[in-house]
Motif scaffolding. Sequence first.
Motif, PDB file in Angstrom:
ATOM      1  N   ARG A 100      13.463 -15.257  -0.977  1.00 11.55           N
ATOM      2  CA  ARG A 100      14.141 -14.914   0.285  1.00 11.55           C
ATOM      3  C   ARG A 100      13.359 -13.847   1.036  1.00 11.55           C
ATOM      4  N   TYR A 101      12.929 -12.806   0.303  1.00  7.12           N
ATOM      5  CA  TYR A 101      12.139 -11.737   0.917  1.00  7.12           C
ATOM      6  C   TYR A 101      10.810 -12.285   1.449  1.00  7.12           C
ATOM      7  N   GLN A 102      10.133 -13.119   0.671  1.00 11.94           N
ATOM      8  CA  GLN A 102       8.866 -13.686   1.101  1.00 11.94           C
ATOM      9  C   GLN A 102       9.044 -14.531   2.357  1.00 11.94           C
ATOM     10  N   SER A 103      10.130 -15.253   2.428  1.00  9.99           N
ATOM     11  CA  SER A 103      10.419 -16.054   3.613  1.00  9.99           C
ATOM     12  C   SER A 103      10.631 -15.162   4.838  1.00  9.99           C
ATOM     13  N   MET A 104      11.384 -14.072   4.662  1.00  5.17           N
ATOM     14  CA  MET A 104      11.609 -13.145   5.777  1.00  5.17           C
ATOM     15  C   MET A 104      10.289 -12.491   6.192  1.00  5.17           C
ATOM     16  N   TRP A 105       9.433 -12.179   5.227  1.00  2.00           N
ATOM     17  CA  TRP A 105       8.119 -11.564   5.510  1.00  2.00           C
ATOM     18  C   TRP A 105       7.271 -12.515   6.349  1.00  2.00           C
ATOM     19  N   LYS A 106       7.233 -13.802   5.944  1.00  2.00           N
ATOM     20  CA  LYS A 106       6.437 -14.808   6.663  1.00  2.00           C
ATOM     21  C   LYS A 106       6.960 -15.027   8.078  1.00  2.00           C
ATOM     22  N   ASP A 107       8.293 -14.962   8.256  1.00  3.46           N
ATOM     23  CA  ASP A 107       8.896 -15.215   9.566  1.00  3.46           C
ATOM     24  C   ASP A 107       8.832 -14.011  10.493  1.00  3.46           C
ATOM     25  N   SER A 108       8.435 -12.845   9.977  1.00  2.00           N
ATOM     26  CA  SER A 108       8.368 -11.639  10.803  1.00  2.00           C
ATOM     27  C   SER A 108       7.161 -11.705  11.723  1.00  2.00           C
ATOM     28  N   ARG A 109       7.352 -11.306  12.947  1.00  2.00           N
ATOM     29  CA  ARG A 109       6.264 -11.295  13.926  1.00  2.00           C
ATOM     30  C   ARG A 109       5.967  -9.841  14.274  1.00  2.00           C
ATOM     31  N   CYS A 110       4.781  -9.388  13.903  1.00  5.92           N
ATOM     32  CA  CYS A 110       4.401  -8.006  14.167  1.00  5.92           C
ATOM     33  C   CYS A 110       2.895  -7.948  14.377  1.00  5.92           C
ATOM     34  N   ASP A 111       2.470  -7.342  15.480  1.00  7.27           N
ATOM     35  CA  ASP A 111       1.030  -7.215  15.735  1.00  7.27           C
ATOM     36  C   ASP A 111       0.518  -5.818  15.383  1.00  7.27           C
ATOM     37  N   ARG A 112       1.374  -5.025  14.753  1.00  6.83           N
ATOM     38  CA  ARG A 112       0.972  -3.682  14.312  1.00  6.83           C
ATOM     39  C   ARG A 112       1.146  -3.610  12.804  1.00  6.83           C
ATOM     40  N   TYR A 113       1.928  -2.677  12.310  1.00  9.05           N
ATOM     41  CA  TYR A 113       2.151  -2.521  10.866  1.00  9.05           C
ATOM     42  C   TYR A 113       3.567  -2.958  10.530  1.00  9.05           C
ATOM     43  N   CYS A 162       6.439  -2.784   7.974  1.00  7.90           N
ATOM     44  CA  CYS A 162       6.893  -1.956   6.855  1.00  7.90           C
ATOM     45  C   CYS A 162       7.373  -2.857   5.710  1.00  7.90           C
ATOM     46  N   PRO A 163       6.858  -2.652   4.510  1.00  4.42           N
ATOM     47  CA  PRO A 163       7.209  -3.551   3.413  1.00  4.42           C
ATOM     48  C   PRO A 163       8.662  -3.465   2.957  1.00  4.42           C
ATOM     49  N   GLU A 164       9.298  -2.296   3.061  1.00  2.61           N
ATOM     50  CA  GLU A 164      10.677  -2.168   2.569  1.00  2.61           C
ATOM     51  C   GLU A 164      11.722  -2.599   3.586  1.00  2.61           C
ATOM     52  N   THR A 165      11.446  -2.363   4.875  1.00  3.83           N
ATOM     53  CA  THR A 165      12.449  -2.640   5.896  1.00  3.83           C
ATOM     54  C   THR A 165      12.069  -3.768   6.842  1.00  3.83           C
ATOM     55  N   LEU A 166      10.828  -4.223   6.777  1.00  2.73           N
ATOM     56  CA  LEU A 166      10.272  -5.231   7.677  1.00  2.73           C
ATOM     57  C   LEU A 166      10.340  -4.792   9.140  1.00  2.73           C
ATOM     58  N   ALA A 167      10.310  -3.475   9.362  1.00  6.73           N
ATOM     59  CA  ALA A 167      10.256  -2.930  10.720  1.00  6.73           C
ATOM     60  C   ALA A 167       8.807  -2.971  11.190  1.00  6.73           C
ATOM     61  N   CYS A 168       8.606  -3.212  12.467  1.00  9.36           N
ATOM     62  CA  CYS A 168       7.273  -3.257  13.052  1.00  9.36           C
ATOM     63  C   CYS A 168       7.009  -1.907  13.734  1.00  9.36           C
ATOM     64  N   VAL A 169       6.027  -1.164  13.209  1.00  6.55           N
ATOM     65  CA  VAL A 169       5.730   0.180  13.718  1.00  6.55           C
ATOM     66  C   VAL A 169       4.226   0.319  13.959  1.00  6.55           C
ATOM     67  N   HIS A 170       3.843   1.401  14.622  1.00  3.82           N
ATOM     68  CA  HIS A 170       2.425   1.631  14.902  1.00  3.82           C
ATOM     69  C   HIS A 170       1.656   2.096  13.671  1.00  3.82           C
ATOM     70  N   PHE A 171       2.256   2.936  12.857  1.00  7.73           N
ATOM     71  CA  PHE A 171       1.585   3.510  11.693  1.00  7.73           C
ATOM     72  C   PHE A 171       2.509   3.451  10.481  1.00  7.73           C
ATOM     73  N   PRO A 172       1.943   3.353   9.267  1.00 14.63           N
ATOM     74  CA  PRO A 172       2.783   3.266   8.067  1.00 14.63           C
ATOM     75  C   PRO A 172       3.756   4.431   7.901  1.00 14.63           C
ATOM     76  N   HIS A 173       3.363   5.635   8.289  1.00 13.92           N
ATOM     77  CA  HIS A 173       4.271   6.772   8.105  1.00 13.92           C
ATOM     78  C   HIS A 173       5.398   6.788   9.138  1.00 13.92           C
TER      79      HIS A 173
END
Length: 119
Positions: A49-62, A64-75
């Motif tokens: 389920r997590y892998q499927s959500m990861w694949k379906d996420s669209r992000c051109d930056r970073y 986040c592995p725990e929340t699948l949020a798309c941010v500019h920098f890992p921190h």
Amino acid sequence: MLTNMVRSLAALLLLISVAHAQFQFFEQMFGGGQGQQAPEKNVPSDSSRYQSMWKDSRCDRYLCPETLACVHFPHHCPCPFTVEEKFELGEGSAICVSKGGYRPGEAARKVELARKGLL
């Protein structure tokens, strides 16, 4: 005589309706063998389920592995739980720690104390 029968009938109907309501309450409370069931406990880990959500996420930056949020920098990743507070360590790294109390910044104070070896 008729009024006594009406009163008795009304009391009987009242008792039946109360008993019926009580059984409905307990049936709702304990599932009653239907509706949603509690998830099984101790099932093997499945990351599909997590892998499927990861694949379906669209992000051109970073991403986040725990929340699948798309941010500019890992921190910049948010903490995954509301009971956590983010504390930036510097040099582009951050940690999430349990909130330390009721005052804002309490977790940061505890991290600083731990850094100094006082906690």
